[in-house]
Motif scaffolding. Sequence first.
Motif, PDB file in Angstrom:
ATOM      1  N   LEU A   1      12.426 -13.008   9.707  1.00 23.65           N
ATOM      2  CA  LEU A   1      12.184 -14.393   9.318  1.00 23.65           C
ATOM      3  C   LEU A   1      13.379 -14.631   8.348  1.00 23.65           C
ATOM      4  CD1 LEU A   1       8.702 -14.534   8.097  1.00 23.65           C
ATOM      5  CD2 LEU A   1       9.500 -15.359   9.840  1.00 23.65           C
ATOM      6  N   ASN A   2      14.208 -15.576   8.396  1.00 22.98           N
ATOM      7  CA  ASN A   2      15.270 -16.269   7.525  1.00 22.98           C
ATOM      8  C   ASN A   2      14.898 -17.666   6.952  1.00 22.98           C
ATOM      9  OD1 ASN A   2      15.125 -18.510   9.518  1.00 22.98           O
ATOM     10  ND2 ASN A   2      16.687 -17.475  10.840  1.00 22.98           N
TER      11      ASN A   2
ATOM     12  N   ASN B   1       6.533 -15.173  -0.466  1.00 20.15           N
ATOM     13  CA  ASN B   1       5.815 -14.078  -0.281  1.00 20.15           C
ATOM     14  C   ASN B   1       4.573 -14.264   0.484  1.00 20.15           C
ATOM     15  OD1 ASN B   1       7.572 -12.370  -2.320  1.00 20.15           O
ATOM     16  ND2 ASN B   1       6.895 -13.817  -3.500  1.00 20.15           N
ATOM     17  N   PHE B   2       3.662 -15.172   0.289  1.00 18.18           N
ATOM     18  CA  PHE B   2       2.536 -15.562   0.822  1.00 18.18           C
ATOM     19  C   PHE B   2       2.716 -15.864   2.427  1.00 18.18           C
ATOM     20  CE2 PHE B   2       1.257 -15.896  -3.456  1.00 18.18           C
ATOM     21  CZ  PHE B   2      -0.062 -15.243  -3.521  1.00 18.18           C
ATOM     22  N   LEU B   3       3.941 -16.442   2.712  1.00 18.76           N
ATOM     23  CA  LEU B   3       4.553 -17.012   4.117  1.00 18.76           C
ATOM     24  C   LEU B   3       4.775 -15.648   4.866  1.00 18.76           C
ATOM     25  CD1 LEU B   3       6.470 -20.167   3.556  1.00 18.76           C
ATOM     26  CD2 LEU B   3       4.212 -19.889   4.437  1.00 18.76           C
ATOM     27  N   ASN B   4       5.462 -14.640   4.145  1.00 17.28           N
ATOM     28  CA  ASN B   4       5.628 -13.362   4.783  1.00 17.28           C
ATOM     29  C   ASN B   4       4.317 -12.595   5.083  1.00 17.28           C
ATOM     30  OD1 ASN B   4       8.502 -14.097   4.678  1.00 17.28           O
ATOM     31  ND2 ASN B   4       8.518 -12.799   2.757  1.00 17.28           N
TER      32      ASN B   4
ATOM     33  N   VAL C   1      -1.248  -3.059   5.751  1.00 14.97           N
ATOM     34  CA  VAL C   1      -0.278  -3.648   6.800  1.00 14.97           C
ATOM     35  C   VAL C   1       0.825  -4.570   6.181  1.00 14.97           C
ATOM     36  CG1 VAL C   1       0.197  -4.336   8.956  1.00 14.97           C
ATOM     37  CG2 VAL C   1      -1.972  -3.195   8.441  1.00 14.97           C
ATOM     38  N   SER C   2       0.413  -5.115   5.137  1.00 18.03           N
ATOM     39  CA  SER C   2       1.184  -6.361   4.637  1.00 18.03           C
ATOM     40  C   SER C   2       2.392  -5.820   3.837  1.00 18.03           C
ATOM     41  CB  SER C   2       0.279  -7.519   4.051  1.00 18.03           C
ATOM     42  OG  SER C   2       0.007  -7.027   2.740  1.00 18.03           O
ATOM     43  N   GLY C   3       2.337  -4.752   3.352  1.00 17.30           N
ATOM     44  CA  GLY C   3       3.428  -4.385   2.400  1.00 17.30           C
ATOM     45  C   GLY C   3       3.034  -4.717   0.976  1.00 17.30           C
TER      46      GLY C   3
END
Length: 683
Positions: free
Chosen positions: A440-441, A647-650, A679-681
């Motif tokens: 993602l950018n 952060n929530f979009l990631n 999984v989400s980091g």
Amino acid sequence: MIPSRFVSISVVSFRLSSRYRSRGPSSARPHHVAIVDRIAPPRRHRPQQSPRPPRSLPAPRRSFFGESKEIMADHVDGAAAAATAADTAQNGVAADKSRVASAADQDGKRERTNENDNDGGHDEKTSNSSQNGGGGGCGGANSKQRKAARWKSMNKKKKDQKRRKFEQKDGEQRHEKKKKFKKETWKRDYDEGSASPHLGSFANEKMRKLFDVSVDAPPSGGEGKGENVTTDRDDDVANGEGPINNSTTADNGDAAEDAAKVPKRKLALLVSFLGSNYGGFQINDEKRTLQAEIELALYRAGIISKMNFGHPSKYGWSNSARTDKGVHAAAQVVSLKGEMIFHNEMEVETKAKEELDAMREKVNEHLPEDIRILDVERVTRMFCARTARDKVRYQYMVPSFCLCSREEVREAFAGVENVEPMDESKMTPMEASNIVKDTLNSEVLANARDVLLKHRVTSEQMERLRSGLRLFEGTHPFHNYTRRVTASDASAVRYILSFEPLDPILSPGGLNEDGSKKPDTQWIPLQVVGQSFLLNQIRKMVSAAVDLARGAVSEERIRESLTKEHRVKVGVAPAQGLFLDRSYFELYNKHKVKNAPKHGDKTPDRNELDWVEVEGKDMPAAVRRIEEFKNEKIIPHIIREEAAEGNFLNYLFSQDVLCKHHIYGAIEDGDKSNIDGGVSGGK
């Protein structure tokens, strides 16, 4: 009815006594007859037997008074007499009768002689005890009692001599000896470098070089030298509740020195902070942590002495919670032993009210803007912030677009090219997080944000979210909601008092570069109250409840994840939305404070830690400071951080787009996602 054993004793005794009644008094009877008269035989009649010879006596021990030779002689005489008595008993009843009579008369004379002798007669007593022991008497027991009484009196005299000798010493000499002891031990161990400071403290030279921090010496008024510090016990002496120290009343010079002493007391600090710029709260090797920053500020203010700087165990450091990296706090509590730096500068009337506030302001002068001390209170001597805390309340801020369905999330990221689903079972959360950042950018995040920020939570989603959070209430094994904990571990079981969503709030959006207004963001606060929490437990519970509200998982699957029989994959929500809201000390306020009164039963000597709002009562000043820091610092910071970093979009992209398998599937052997937490980091 008379028991049978007493009947048998009386019959045997009567027969034996009547047999020898014509032969003279009982003292002239054979020795075995006298034994039968005193000792109860078994129920069945035992035939008359000659007495056993006495056991051989052990080798004599050297006495404390030095008469081993006399004791040896007495033992030899007693053994010879006993052997002679046994031989005569076998030769005939008549000879045994005369010898036993003469031995009994001799024993009686010696006992009367020992009773009249006030000096002790240790040799005769030992001899009599040996002879009486061989002849079945009780003189041995009396001798042991006399010896024990003599030892007791001798020890008492020695203790009295030591006490009188200690009292004769001058109080000033004892005070000098105490100062000398401190110089030879404490300063040798900590000032000369034999015990190095903690590797995560700024007292360590490596930490100062790593983060370019200079440590200045504290002011002279709060330098905190060991000999200029008094404790709570010294305070009891001043109030007439303890022993008087003669060194403080020796002369006018000592009185002036006592007036300049800085007392050391147990304190509780109420701390609020933003955790984005720190590697967690607890001190860690070569990491910039919140505990290291607070310790440095306390040292610069003079509350921690140079001798204790860098050694948290020396000043009794304890914190009520250990927040992770990126987690904020509105009401963290810390306890430590600190020096009352303004003790000698304020009047007695205002000391209790203003001294602690002055210390709070002094420490805040040396703290960065994202860390604040909101209150300082004196606590009892044995207070520990970690063990005295009854429960804790956390709050998690969830943006409403996290409740979008999976199809809506995939449509928002439809412009991302060359996206291959990843096998989350073969990678750690950190690896998954790096993949998300590389994929993602800023342009992709901006387009997805414009689509997802328009979402508003519905009443049906709120009801499903509320029911999902309610599933975690009570006592459950949370091995699926933490790291490296199995279902059989006792630490996996936790008790959740309440978990509920609050009313959504609307955050106004900012302006774009072209001057257009950004869309507003809706946030849903979630509050959870529990006794204690595991690592990542709250973030995983939030992830599961949000997935239930948006239809990504069934309620039955969440119920299975709270049983010991199932191992389930659970995602981890971002750490940026979590902060510690309140710390409760109800049992301390009820027992420790009320049971330690200073003036009768009316006024406690320590204030209650009332850092929680109570309905129907005025909000204390410390609680108002908590609400101000939360509403003016923490919540706006979370909103700005999400707008800048996404952060929530990631998190949504990794959950719904990149994941190859279903998040809530069964865990197989070798699955790294379960070992490291999701999984989400994470942090």
